[in-house]
Design a protein around this motif. Structure first.
Motif, PDB file in Angstrom:
ATOM      1  N   ILE A  50      49.587  49.359  42.658  1.00  0.00           N
ATOM      2  CA  ILE A  50      50.061  48.103  42.061  1.00  0.00           C
ATOM      3  C   ILE A  50      49.317  47.838  40.747  1.00  0.00           C
ATOM      4  O   ILE A  50      49.935  47.529  39.726  1.00  0.00           O
ATOM      5  CB  ILE A  50      49.875  46.927  43.045  1.00  0.00           C
ATOM      6  CG1 ILE A  50      50.835  47.103  44.229  1.00  0.00           C
ATOM      7  CG2 ILE A  50      50.081  45.582  42.349  1.00  0.00           C
ATOM      8  CD1 ILE A  50      50.564  46.196  45.402  1.00  0.00           C
ATOM      9  N   LEU A  51      48.001  47.970  40.767  1.00  0.00           N
ATOM     10  CA  LEU A  51      47.217  47.739  39.552  1.00  0.00           C
ATOM     11  C   LEU A  51      47.578  48.748  38.463  1.00  0.00           C
ATOM     12  O   LEU A  51      47.637  48.410  37.281  1.00  0.00           O
ATOM     13  CB  LEU A  51      45.723  47.787  39.858  1.00  0.00           C
ATOM     14  CG  LEU A  51      45.208  46.712  40.822  1.00  0.00           C
ATOM     15  CD1 LEU A  51      43.715  46.853  41.039  1.00  0.00           C
ATOM     16  CD2 LEU A  51      45.563  45.314  40.336  1.00  0.00           C
ATOM     17  N   LEU A 100      48.531  38.443  44.412  1.00  0.00           N
ATOM     18  CA  LEU A 100      47.361  37.710  43.935  1.00  0.00           C
ATOM     19  C   LEU A 100      46.171  38.649  44.026  1.00  0.00           C
ATOM     20  O   LEU A 100      45.792  39.074  45.121  1.00  0.00           O
ATOM     21  CB  LEU A 100      47.112  36.462  44.784  1.00  0.00           C
ATOM     22  CG  LEU A 100      45.802  35.716  44.512  1.00  0.00           C
ATOM     23  CD1 LEU A 100      45.776  35.160  43.085  1.00  0.00           C
ATOM     24  CD2 LEU A 100      45.604  34.607  45.533  1.00  0.00           C
ATOM     25  N   PHE A 101      45.613  38.982  42.877  1.00  0.00           N
ATOM     26  CA  PHE A 101      44.460  39.885  42.819  1.00  0.00           C
ATOM     27  C   PHE A 101      43.294  39.131  42.209  1.00  0.00           C
ATOM     28  O   PHE A 101      43.408  38.547  41.136  1.00  0.00           O
ATOM     29  CB  PHE A 101      44.794  41.117  41.976  1.00  0.00           C
ATOM     30  CG  PHE A 101      43.639  42.058  41.798  1.00  0.00           C
ATOM     31  CD1 PHE A 101      43.123  42.758  42.881  1.00  0.00           C
ATOM     32  CD2 PHE A 101      43.070  42.238  40.550  1.00  0.00           C
ATOM     33  CE1 PHE A 101      42.054  43.633  42.718  1.00  0.00           C
ATOM     34  CE2 PHE A 101      42.007  43.111  40.375  1.00  0.00           C
ATOM     35  CZ  PHE A 101      41.495  43.801  41.465  1.00  0.00           C
ATOM     36  N   ASP A 106      34.398  42.218  43.854  1.00  0.00           N
ATOM     37  CA  ASP A 106      34.376  43.672  44.045  1.00  0.00           C
ATOM     38  C   ASP A 106      35.200  44.069  45.258  1.00  0.00           C
ATOM     39  O   ASP A 106      35.074  43.463  46.323  1.00  0.00           O
ATOM     40  CB  ASP A 106      32.940  44.178  44.234  1.00  0.00           C
ATOM     41  CG  ASP A 106      32.159  44.147  42.931  1.00  0.00           C
ATOM     42  OD1 ASP A 106      32.790  44.135  41.861  1.00  0.00           O
ATOM     43  OD2 ASP A 106      30.915  44.129  43.000  1.00  0.00           O
ATOM     44  N   ASP A 107      36.033  45.072  45.076  1.00  0.00           N
ATOM     45  CA  ASP A 107      36.887  45.601  46.139  1.00  0.00           C
ATOM     46  C   ASP A 107      37.827  44.552  46.732  1.00  0.00           C
ATOM     47  O   ASP A 107      38.143  44.578  47.913  1.00  0.00           O
ATOM     48  CB  ASP A 107      36.051  46.238  47.257  1.00  0.00           C
ATOM     49  CG  ASP A 107      35.693  47.671  46.935  1.00  0.00           C
ATOM     50  OD1 ASP A 107      36.465  48.320  46.206  1.00  0.00           O
ATOM     51  OD2 ASP A 107      34.654  48.145  47.416  1.00  0.00           O
ATOM     52  N   SER A 108      38.271  43.637  45.890  1.00  0.00           N
ATOM     53  CA  SER A 108      39.211  42.623  46.368  1.00  0.00           C
ATOM     54  C   SER A 108      40.509  43.284  46.803  1.00  0.00           C
ATOM     55  O   SER A 108      41.017  44.166  46.110  1.00  0.00           O
ATOM     56  CB  SER A 108      39.511  41.622  45.255  1.00  0.00           C
ATOM     57  OG  SER A 108      40.533  40.722  45.661  1.00  0.00           O
ATOM     58  N   PRO A 109      41.059  42.836  47.918  1.00  0.00           N
ATOM     59  CA  PRO A 109      42.408  43.278  48.270  1.00  0.00           C
ATOM     60  C   PRO A 109      43.401  42.487  47.421  1.00  0.00           C
ATOM     61  O   PRO A 109      43.015  41.618  46.638  1.00  0.00           O
ATOM     62  CB  PRO A 109      42.528  42.881  49.746  1.00  0.00           C
ATOM     63  CG  PRO A 109      41.645  41.681  49.854  1.00  0.00           C
ATOM     64  CD  PRO A 109      40.506  41.923  48.902  1.00  0.00           C
ATOM     65  N   ILE A 110      44.660  42.761  47.585  1.00  0.00           N
ATOM     66  CA  ILE A 110      45.703  41.949  46.966  1.00  0.00           C
ATOM     67  C   ILE A 110      46.321  41.121  48.094  1.00  0.00           C
ATOM     68  O   ILE A 110      46.621  41.640  49.166  1.00  0.00           O
ATOM     69  CB  ILE A 110      46.772  42.826  46.279  1.00  0.00           C
ATOM     70  CG1 ILE A 110      46.176  43.481  45.033  1.00  0.00           C
ATOM     71  CG2 ILE A 110      48.007  41.999  45.927  1.00  0.00           C
ATOM     72  CD1 ILE A 110      47.112  44.425  44.308  1.00  0.00           C
TER      73      ILE A 110
END
Length: 174
Positions: A50-51, A100-101, A106-110
């Protein structure tokens, strides 16, 4: 053995991303926490895909020096948090699920949550992550609002903390 290590590393990262939901829920007020708790979670490797699509949309120029000049029609710069909050809360995002990101974590999920909910609660959500990067992206990538924090200042209105905020917005009426 190398493949096994890579698989283990990926599983650890996914677990960390999942646990960040709980950490975020602790930071938010109870009514907002419930929304995050019930949201669908997107973790690695789907998260990276996605990113990657967002970066691809901007020809991999996002966060590069010439981006502001090349894409000036899609970018606004601000010195103050209040200006960013007012701008984002004025965006007409559809009432449907968006990505939503939280790039400042750090290492955030979406998280997959309602776009109008994000706009309505933007100031609280953004404050909870210390005014760091937060991206709101339509699932079809046809629209988005990317809030990014940088070191530096906006010439006409410098922030003495030498922080500036850039918003990259496309496909959304203001």
């Amino acid at each position: 053995m190398n493949e096994r290590k890579m698989l283990l590393k990926q599983k650890l990262r996914i677990n960390k991303q999942k646990s960040l939901r709980v950490e975020l829920m602790k930071l938010l007020p109870p009514d907002m926490s419930v929304v995050i708790e019930k949201s669908e979670l997107i973790t690695s490797p789907e998260l990276e895909k996605i990113l990657e699509k967002v970066h691809e949309k901007w020809n991999f120029d996002l966060h590069k020096n010439d981006f502001a000049l090349t894409y000036s029609d899609f970018r606004k710069e601000f010195s103050w948090e209040q200006e960013v909050m007012e701008y984002v809360q004025g965006c007409a995002i559809a009432e449907k699920k968006v990505y939503l990101f939280l790039g400042g974590i750090d290492d955030s999920p979406i998280f997959l949550v309602d776009g109008k909910w994000i706009v309505r609660n933007f100031s609280v959500l953004w404050n909870c992550i210390n005014y760091d990067d937060i991206w709101i992206i339509g699932q079809d990538f046809s629209y988005g609002v990317l809030v990014s924090r940088y070191g530096g200042y906006v010439e006409h209105d410098p922030n003495p903390k030498e922080i500036m905020y850039a918003i990259t917005k496309w496909g959304i009426k203001k």
